[in-house]
Design a protein around this motif. Sequence first.
Motif, PDB file in Angstrom:
ATOM      1  N   ARG A  89       0.835  -1.198   0.000  1.00 50.49           N
ATOM      2  CA  ARG A  89       0.000   0.000   0.000  1.00 50.49           C
ATOM      3  C   ARG A  89       0.870   1.249   0.000  1.00 50.49           C
ATOM      4  O   ARG A  89       2.058   1.199   0.337  1.00 50.49           O
ATOM      5  N   ALA A  90       0.281   2.339  -0.389  1.00 50.93           N
ATOM      6  CA  ALA A  90       1.039   3.582  -0.530  1.00 50.93           C
ATOM      7  C   ALA A  90       1.516   4.118   0.810  1.00 50.93           C
ATOM      8  O   ALA A  90       2.636   4.630   0.930  1.00 50.93           O
ATOM      9  N   GLU A  91       0.678   4.003   1.839  1.00 49.81           N
ATOM     10  CA  GLU A  91       1.076   4.502   3.156  1.00 49.81           C
ATOM     11  C   GLU A  91       2.216   3.642   3.713  1.00 49.81           C
ATOM     12  O   GLU A  91       2.154   2.430   3.669  1.00 49.81           O
ATOM     13  N   ARG A  92       3.235   4.298   4.238  1.00 48.55           N
ATOM     14  CA  ARG A  92       4.357   3.566   4.825  1.00 48.55           C
ATOM     15  C   ARG A  92       4.184   3.508   6.347  1.00 48.55           C
ATOM     16  O   ARG A  92       5.001   4.016   7.115  1.00 48.55           O
ATOM     17  N   ASP A  93       3.099   2.870   6.770  1.00 48.79           N
ATOM     18  CA  ASP A  93       2.769   2.813   8.196  1.00 48.79           C
ATOM     19  C   ASP A  93       2.756   1.380   8.720  1.00 48.79           C
ATOM     20  O   ASP A  93       2.016   1.040   9.626  1.00 48.79           O
ATOM     21  N   PHE A  94       3.611   0.532   8.122  1.00 50.72           N
ATOM     22  CA  PHE A  94       3.658  -0.873   8.514  1.00 50.72           C
ATOM     23  C   PHE A  94       5.074  -1.252   8.900  1.00 50.72           C
ATOM     24  O   PHE A  94       6.051  -0.558   8.556  1.00 50.72           O
TER      25      PHE A  94
END
Length: 284
Positions: free
Chosen positions: A273-278
């Motif tokens: 996914r585009a968000e780098r929140d993992f």
Amino acid sequence: MKGPVARMGALYQEHLYLGATFAPSDEGDVMRVASYPSEKGAGFDPKAAYLADLTGSTYELISGDASQALAEAFFCGKKLAVGECSWEASLTAEGALTSVPLVGRTGQGEYVMLDPSPRGDVASAWLGFISSIEQDGYAPYAGAQVEDATEMLTPLLLAGHAARAVLSDYVEHPRDLPAPGSVRNVRLDRIPTVSMGIRLPGAPELPAYALLVPAAQAATLWRSFLSFGEVEPVGSGALGRALRSLTPWGDDLFEKDQVKPSAERLSAAGLLRAERDFIGARAL
């Protein structure tokens, strides 16, 4: 017989009737079917539906108030809404791939993770570690429980060109079946199942379903499926070949050495996914 039945699961006797050969699961504590004498090789019969018992696969239930936070940190793909499922990669903090299990969000605070690949135990161990992280008295996922779901519902796979037609015989209308990427509670001849429509990147038109069935009724449904002439039982060997041929990440799941995919490769496979929140985002 008590010991082997407990290790194999609800369908152990059914597999014996079919002459199955068994092998320990990758975690070593549950037996799984390796193959059946009736299997016809690696090719796909255009008129067939293939039936597999996924008992012995990595099969986890993530539940509780913090289940969404845990799932969205642990997996780097799509953030699932209730009633959605997808293939979801997980990465270590160093950006190494643990595995790419099938994940379904079956409730507001509930996810199922199902992984028939050799890397499932790696993902399971990493999930257990992440869920229990605590530092200076702060445990971000304290409200999430991770449980082995093997004793809860029996996981079956029905896939192949005839799979949708076969399942349609059990419901009032074919629209009752889950579309690819969705999860539905479906009664198959009055047997309640949690059913997931699986999207296979290498064959997007090929119908495939993961069916989570009450153990007490699993044998009834198994025998009923096999009463269709076009349904063929397959073991873990055939499943492995299918994973490798029908998903762009399949070969990675059988790699014994560390795999560190690039962001571009994960994105091209639809796993990022585009968000780098993992977890692992900084290492990509």
